[in-house]
Design an enzyme around this catalytic site. Sequence first.
Site, mmCIF file in Angstrom:
data_model
loop_
_atom_site.group_PDB
_atom_site.id
_atom_site.type_symbol
_atom_site.label_atom_id
_atom_site.label_comp_id
_atom_site.label_asym_id
_atom_site.label_seq_id
_atom_site.Cartn_x
_atom_site.Cartn_y
_atom_site.Cartn_z
ATOM 1 N N ASP A 1 9.808 -5.693 -5.445
ATOM 2 C CA ASP A 1 8.657 -6.549 -4.407
ATOM 3 C C ASP A 1 8.379 -8.016 -5.444
ATOM 4 O OD1 ASP A 1 6.339 -5.504 -2.649
ATOM 5 O OD2 ASP A 1 6.264 -7.232 -3.770
ATOM 6 N N ASP B 1 13.447 6.725 10.320
ATOM 7 C CA ASP B 1 11.744 6.818 11.273
ATOM 8 C C ASP B 1 12.297 5.605 11.972
ATOM 9 O OD1 ASP B 1 8.893 8.277 12.426
ATOM 10 O OD2 ASP B 1 8.489 6.824 11.136
ATOM 11 N N ARG C 1 0.638 -0.993 -0.009
ATOM 12 C CA ARG C 1 -0.076 -0.232 -0.225
ATOM 13 C C ARG C 1 0.801 1.278 -0.026
ATOM 14 N NH1 ARG C 1 -2.413 -2.833 3.642
ATOM 15 N NH2 ARG C 1 -4.810 -3.892 3.590
ATOM 16 N N GLU D 1 13.330 0.473 20.109
ATOM 17 C CA GLU D 1 12.497 1.816 20.045
ATOM 18 C C GLU D 1 12.190 1.893 21.598
ATOM 19 O OE1 GLU D 1 9.024 2.574 16.994
ATOM 20 O OE2 GLU D 1 11.036 2.399 15.433
ATOM 21 N N CYS E 1 11.112 4.382 6.548
ATOM 22 C CA CYS E 1 9.727 4.750 7.660
ATOM 23 C C CYS E 1 8.995 3.524 7.475
ATOM 24 C CB CYS E 1 9.154 5.371 6.564
ATOM 25 S SG CYS E 1 10.211 7.556 6.908
ATOM 26 N N ALA E 2 9.830 2.454 7.996
ATOM 27 C CA ALA E 2 8.715 0.946 7.687
ATOM 28 C C ALA E 2 9.239 0.877 9.105
ATOM 29 C CB ALA E 2 9.504 0.054 6.539
ATOM 30 N N ARG E 3 9.993 -0.545 8.673
ATOM 31 C CA ARG E 3 10.430 -0.802 10.376
ATOM 32 C C ARG E 3 12.089 -0.508 10.694
ATOM 33 N NH1 ARG E 3 6.292 -0.034 11.715
ATOM 34 N NH2 ARG E 3 4.996 -1.129 12.140
ATOM 35 N N HIS F 1 9.403 7.598 14.800
ATOM 36 C CA HIS F 1 8.767 6.436 14.660
ATOM 37 C C HIS F 1 7.293 7.964 14.464
ATOM 38 C CE1 HIS F 1 6.838 2.262 14.955
ATOM 39 N NE2 HIS F 1 5.890 3.412 14.131
ATOM 40 N N GLY G 1 5.678 7.855 11.374
ATOM 41 C CA GLY G 1 4.903 8.110 10.153
ATOM 42 C C GLY G 1 3.355 8.169 9.912
ATOM 43 N N ALA G 2 3.313 7.531 10.637
ATOM 44 C CA ALA G 2 1.728 7.462 10.901
ATOM 45 C C ALA G 2 0.713 8.800 11.937
ATOM 46 C CB ALA G 2 1.263 6.083 11.775
HETATM 47 C C1 3PG Z 1 2.191 1.037 11.967
HETATM 48 O O1 3PG Z 1 2.860 0.152 11.709
HETATM 49 O O2 3PG Z 1 1.280 0.737 11.819
HETATM 50 C C2 3PG Z 1 3.351 2.322 11.620
HETATM 51 O O3 3PG Z 1 4.761 2.475 12.154
HETATM 52 C C3 3PG Z 1 2.478 3.761 12.711
HETATM 53 O O4 3PG Z 1 3.218 3.204 14.343
HETATM 54 P P1 3PG Z 1 2.712 3.683 15.652
HETATM 55 O O5 3PG Z 1 0.705 3.834 15.513
HETATM 56 O O6 3PG Z 1 3.192 3.857 17.093
HETATM 57 O O7 3PG Z 1 2.489 5.136 15.300
#
Ligand code: 3PG
Length: 539
Positions: free
Chosen positions: A180, A265, A160, A270, A239-241, A289, A291-292
């Site tokens: 991918d 990120d 996605r 962590e 920004c993934a893992r 972290h 990203g979201a």
């Molecule tokens: C996720 O896997 O959805 C993202 O890494 C976001 O993580 P977070 O909800 O801890 O910000």
Amino acid sequence: MTKTAQQTGQIEVLVTDPIADEGLKLLEKRPGFLVRRLMKPAPEALREALATASAWLVRSETKVTEDGLKLAPKLKLVGRAGVGVDNIDLEAASRRGVLVMNVPGGNTLAATEHAWAMLLALSRNVAQADAEMKAGKWERSRFIGSELAGKTLGVVGLGRIGREVARRAVAFGMQVLGFDPFLSQDQARALGVEPAEVDQLLRLADYITLHASLNDKTRHLIGREALSKMKPEARIINCARGELIDEAALLAALKEGRIRGAALDVFSKEPLPADSPLRKEPRLILTPHLGASTEEAQLKVSTELAENVAAYFEHGRLRNAVNLPGFETEILEQIGHELDLAEKLGRFCAQLLTGGIRAVRVHLSGEYLSSHRRPLAVAALKGILSAILDESGLTWVNAPIIASERGIRLLESSEETAAPGFDKMIAVEVVTESETQRAAGLVLPSGELRLVRFGNLTVDVVLSGKLLVLRNSDTPGTIGRVGTLLGDGRINIADMRVGRQSPHGDAAMVITVDDPVPQPVLDRLAELEGIQEVHYVEV
Ligand code: 3PG
């Protein structure tokens, strides 16, 4: 005195990470739910909260471990307000029958845009220049950037987020290489991405952005060797893992000037320790972290999770159940009655058996979809196990695990051709070391469940309630003797069905009774002339 959730029978929802209030309030407004927010709880407070929690909602900070799950005897669901479930011990949750739900799409755009923020910040030294400005300096010549137009972006992982990142590259006039393993060449080209192997991507890309999930194959995907293949002017974004990158190798490559820059990120540990050497590297941009972490994404994930949690507890609806693939609500709704039927057929067969079960076969005939097979097979298995185990901790999630731990094989099959005389039929066969029990049933248009086959015999019995199941020889007087004996034992007969293979051959009786049949009555039935087997079954 205020009553606790236990006393009022409420569903306690424990929240241990910052999940947006909009979603939590949706739950709080519902009569049956009590939400407890407990951020960074001390071990004793967590222990106390877990003791009564039915649901546990987290983001990525809380570690849902086996030990934690053991403290939560009532827990039915762990909800992840986000995508990644690597902070949740999925195996331990599944074994305990705890459902794990995530919200896969809610933060896609937030993560995409953060990756772009990092990419742009890297190309124009935004973070470093900002730090110098705050330190009172004005150094223009040290921060000559490079343009994105005409450059190559390498996207590792085109799920996605990777796809959305790739789409936006076109607007910047970049070429995109994508890797991918699950994306076909045609799909990649439709996205404007040139498919590439990882090696090729590492050698050619000016910017590399990681959007792969973390697993044994991708852990340290970017290590010493991969870094040595990258161009000296390359920049990498993660920004993934965190564990996709070997952080020590990255730091060395940056220090030695083997690559131009990096933006992270996410981290292997962590929160990133305060003394991490990553914090001191000037070519590295770091965010915690984030990203979201947009208002929009947090609103989406919290409300979607809350709705799914409510739908599960209120209606048993399943959405995005990570450890129960194939059980999406749409599928389950198509086969609601059939799930009951499969479970009851399983429970019926299991009560006729003695001895350890070796295998269970579930066969669907008629108009079933292939997506129906797994849920119906698991339902039958759950029915079987419910007859032999303590039912309280048994769920669709752990039924297959418990079965496989006991050496029970689950076999599913289906055929489009229905059995003669029936549009659709579900057959369950349970095999032990010494015997096999088979039963098949169907759902009437009214929703009534019917047992239509028992072993090789055709019968027609409502599959519900208390049943006496007898195998006998088809001889005159047998039915009368059974009826008299039950009458003498004050057992009321609600219905009686007989089936036979041929006149005077093998036959069966399935008798629906209003009351449980005590063992002495069962023993006397077994002694009657012509009776071969007697079972009392509750379905
Ligand atoms: C996720 O896997 O959805 C993202 O890494 C976001 O993580 P977070 O909800 O801890 O910000």
